[in-house]
Structures are given as C-alpha cells and as structure tokens.
Design a protein around this motif. Structure first.
Motif, mmCIF file in Angstrom:
data_model
loop_
_atom_site.group_PDB
_atom_site.id
_atom_site.type_symbol
_atom_site.label_atom_id
_atom_site.label_comp_id
_atom_site.label_asym_id
_atom_site.label_seq_id
_atom_site.Cartn_x
_atom_site.Cartn_y
_atom_site.Cartn_z
ATOM 1 N N ALA A 1 0.816 -1.217 0.000
ATOM 2 C CA ALA A 1 0.000 0.000 0.000
ATOM 3 C C ALA A 1 0.847 1.262 0.000
ATOM 4 N N PHE A 2 2.009 1.218 0.652
ATOM 5 C CA PHE A 2 2.833 2.416 0.770
ATOM 6 C C PHE A 2 3.691 2.661 -0.468
ATOM 7 N N MET A 3 3.624 1.765 -1.444
ATOM 8 C CA MET A 3 4.387 1.958 -2.672
ATOM 9 C C MET A 3 3.524 2.508 -3.797
ATOM 10 N N THR A 4 2.241 2.682 -3.574
ATOM 11 C CA THR A 4 1.345 3.098 -4.645
ATOM 12 C C THR A 4 1.315 4.612 -4.773
ATOM 13 N N GLY A 5 0.703 5.076 -5.838
ATOM 14 C CA GLY A 5 0.437 6.501 -5.992
ATOM 15 C C GLY A 5 1.499 7.258 -6.743
ATOM 16 N N CYS A 6 2.715 7.297 -6.189
ATOM 17 C CA CYS A 6 3.709 8.209 -6.769
ATOM 18 C C CYS A 6 4.434 7.601 -7.964
ATOM 19 N N TYR A 7 4.402 6.283 -8.119
ATOM 20 C CA TYR A 7 5.272 5.678 -9.125
ATOM 21 C C TYR A 7 4.796 5.912 -10.550
ATOM 22 N N VAL A 8 3.482 5.936 -10.756
ATOM 23 C CA VAL A 8 2.996 6.216 -12.105
ATOM 24 C C VAL A 8 3.327 7.652 -12.498
ATOM 25 N N VAL A 9 3.363 8.552 -11.502
ATOM 26 C CA VAL A 9 3.787 9.929 -11.768
ATOM 27 C C VAL A 9 5.274 9.962 -12.093
ATOM 28 N N MET A 10 6.074 9.190 -11.342
ATOM 29 C CA MET A 10 7.513 9.157 -11.588
ATOM 30 C C MET A 10 7.823 8.594 -12.973
ATOM 31 N N MET A 11 7.079 7.569 -13.395
ATOM 32 C CA MET A 11 7.368 6.914 -14.658
ATOM 33 C C MET A 11 6.888 7.708 -15.861
ATOM 34 N N PHE A 12 5.707 8.326 -15.738
ATOM 35 C CA PHE A 12 5.110 8.969 -16.899
ATOM 36 C C PHE A 12 4.855 10.463 -16.708
ATOM 37 N N GLY A 13 4.423 10.856 -15.512
ATOM 38 C CA GLY A 13 4.050 12.252 -15.278
ATOM 39 C C GLY A 13 5.239 13.200 -15.360
ATOM 40 N N LEU A 14 6.321 12.883 -14.603
ATOM 41 C CA LEU A 14 7.480 13.774 -14.599
ATOM 42 C C LEU A 14 8.219 13.782 -15.935
ATOM 43 N N PRO A 15 8.379 12.639 -16.626
ATOM 44 C CA PRO A 15 8.936 12.720 -17.982
ATOM 45 C C PRO A 15 8.068 13.556 -18.916
ATOM 46 N N ALA A 16 6.740 13.502 -18.738
ATOM 47 C CA ALA A 16 5.863 14.339 -19.554
ATOM 48 C C ALA A 16 6.084 15.817 -19.261
ATOM 49 N N VAL A 17 6.321 16.142 -17.984
ATOM 50 C CA VAL A 17 6.630 17.530 -17.622
ATOM 51 C C VAL A 17 7.932 17.977 -18.293
ATOM 52 N N CYS A 18 8.944 17.104 -18.278
ATOM 53 C CA CYS A 18 10.211 17.433 -18.939
ATOM 54 C C CYS A 18 10.012 17.670 -20.434
ATOM 55 N N LEU A 19 9.171 16.841 -21.040
ATOM 56 C CA LEU A 19 8.870 17.030 -22.458
ATOM 57 C C LEU A 19 8.178 18.366 -22.693
ATOM 58 N N ALA A 20 7.262 18.727 -21.793
ATOM 59 C CA ALA A 20 6.572 20.013 -21.918
ATOM 60 C C ALA A 20 7.554 21.175 -21.795
ATOM 61 N N PHE A 21 8.513 21.052 -20.861
ATOM 62 C CA PHE A 21 9.530 22.094 -20.724
ATOM 63 C C PHE A 21 10.323 22.256 -22.027
#
Length: 289
Positions: free
Chosen positions: A214-234
């Motif tokens: 339970a404590f590993m959920t939530g942030c990893y999909v953001v780390m894998m796809f969300g933050l790279p998408a932000v970098c692409l937007a930059f």
C-alpha cells in the motif's frame, strides 16, 4: 542514495525471474540477494556518503560496525530484528568516526595502524559499546516503530495520508528517504512459505504478502510517466535557441525518474490502467495549454 540507486535493478531481477514471467530461479535469487543484504548496503553507502572525501575506508568501517552491532546485540536480545536500521546506525557511526580519526597519528611502533587504518580499529571498539546500547534499548524502540507501522497499515486511508503528508513535508530537507526506508523495510512482518520472517512493506510485497504494497502506490505512475511528460513540456515550450542547452538535463531527469518508478510498477502493478490514462490526458492537456 548509493544503496537506493541499485533497488531498481534488484526489483527487475526479482520480477523477471518470477515463475509467472521468465521462471528463472537464479535471476530471482540474484534480486532477492540485494534486498536481503540491504542493511549491509546501507552501512557501506551511508558511511562512504558521509565521509568528507568519500573514501572506501569508511565503507569498510561501516561493514565492521554493522557486523559487530548486529551480532553483539543479538547476544543480548536473541530475537532482535532491526531491518535496515542496523545498517543506518552503523553507517552514520562509521562516517562520523572516519571524519574525526582519518588523520590520527600514532607512535612510530604503531605507525602501521595510523591514519586511515586507525578508523576501522576505533570503529570496532565503538561498535562494541553501540551493540550493548542497541541490545538493551532497541526492543522498546522497535516495539514503538511496529505499533506506529501497524496503525498506519490497519487504519487504511488515514495512515496512508499521514505517510504521504510526512513524505512531502520532508522532501525539502532530503529526509524523506529516512521515512521511506523505515516504511518500506521495517513496517509489518510476514512469514513466507519457507518459514522465513520478512519485515518491511516493500520486502513483504516481493515475498508475496497480499496485504503489503500500500505504501508503494500513488507516486510511481507519476515518476514513470508524469514527470517525464513535464520534462517534455519544458522542452517543447522552451525557445528554440535554448533547447540544446536544456535537452541533456531534461533527458537525465526524465530517465532517472522513469527508471526509479519502474521498479515498483513492474513489481507491484499497483496503478490501474484508468489512472495511467487519466495522467496521460492531464499531461496532454498541460502540453496544449
């Protein structure tokens, strides 16, 4: 961060070697060996990281401290289970002693043990006293950590909220890794099919505990796809003449974030397909706006 950097590799080996994928026991055992040796890896990594010149002597001292503290404390409390905390304590102590005793000068007849060679010696002596303190004092500390962990696990969403809030608040100080290490490697216990007791939310999940993860959920999909998408937007929105200067940094950030996130997604598959597409839609919306 040195021991944490190897966890994605360990998770990939553990997952791909599982029976429902490649069914390669030696690959799975290789990944399991890294997780099984985390306390020792933490002792070495923290000691070298805290050493002013990052000298390997501090790492040797960390190993010595870990072995003495753990085995010495077990003679006082035979059922002692410290998880990675033994490695953290050993690493901090070894790094501190290295910085203070690496330039020690001894009489000529003891000259061989002077300088950096004196660090493992003084670390071994100090570890004996630390083993005595840990053996008598850690059971109460461990019980308190276990009580907090069980409350966070059994309370469901409130416990996860407390963990998530503390994690975010500690990030500016770089202390969230300490919290993550305690949660992932010290919260809860599980006995696997072989009868071995596994401690820690992440290690319990890898061992097949249906109540872990339970404590590993939530942030990893953001780390894998969300933050790279932000970098692409930059990159896309940057001025064309500035893009060559940004691409190296942004690719490095995106790759690091994605690889760190992949260890949990491949091992737990805790994020649903709907969450992924929701995040993907948000990233597209952010790009166009």
């Amino acid at each position: 961060m040195l021991p944490i950097a190897v966890l994605p590799v360990a998770a990939l080996l553990l997952r791909f070697g599982s029976a429902d994928l490649l069914d390669l026991p030696f690959v799975k055992a290789s990944g399991g060996a890294i997780f099984g040796g985390l306390p020792l890896l933490f002792a070495v990594g923290i000691a070298v990281g805290l050493a002013k010149d990052h000298n390997g002597t501090a790492g040797v001292a960390g190993v010595i401290a870990h072995l003495i503290i753990l085995e010495g404390a077990k003679t006082i409390t035979p059922d002692l289970k410290m998880g990675v905390l033994s490695g953290i304590i050993a690493g901090i102590m070894a790094g501190y002693l290295y910085n203070n005793f690496k330039d020690t000068k001894l009489p000529d007849w003891l000259g061989f043990f002077g300088g950096k060679r004196f660090v493992p010696v003084v670390t071994a002596l100090c570890s004996i006293f630390m083993a005595f303190i840990v053996g008598h004092g850690f059971p109460a500390i461990g019980a308190a950590i276990n009580d907090i962990g069980m409350w966070m696990i059994q309370s469901g969403e409130p416990g996860l909220f407390v963990y998530g809030a503390m994690n975010r608040l500690l990030i500016p100080f770089g202390l969230h890794h300490i919290l993550n290490s305690i949660v992932r490697f010290m919260f809860g216990s599980y006995t696997d099919e072989s009868g071995a007791e596994i401690i820690g939310d992440q290690l319990r999940f890898f061992a097949g505990d249906p109540e872990a993860g339970a404590f590993m959920t939530g942030c990893y999909v953001v780390m894998m796809f969300g933050l790279p998408a932000v970098c692409l937007a930059f990159y896309v929105t940057a001025k064309k003449e500035r893009r060559p200067a940004l691409v190296g940094m942004l690719v490095s950030i995106a790759l690091t974030s994605s690889l760190q996130g992949s260890q949990s997604l491949l091992s737990s598959c805790s994020c649903s397909l709907r969450q992924f597409f929701s995040l993907y839609t948000l990233s597209l919306w952010g790009h166009h706006t």
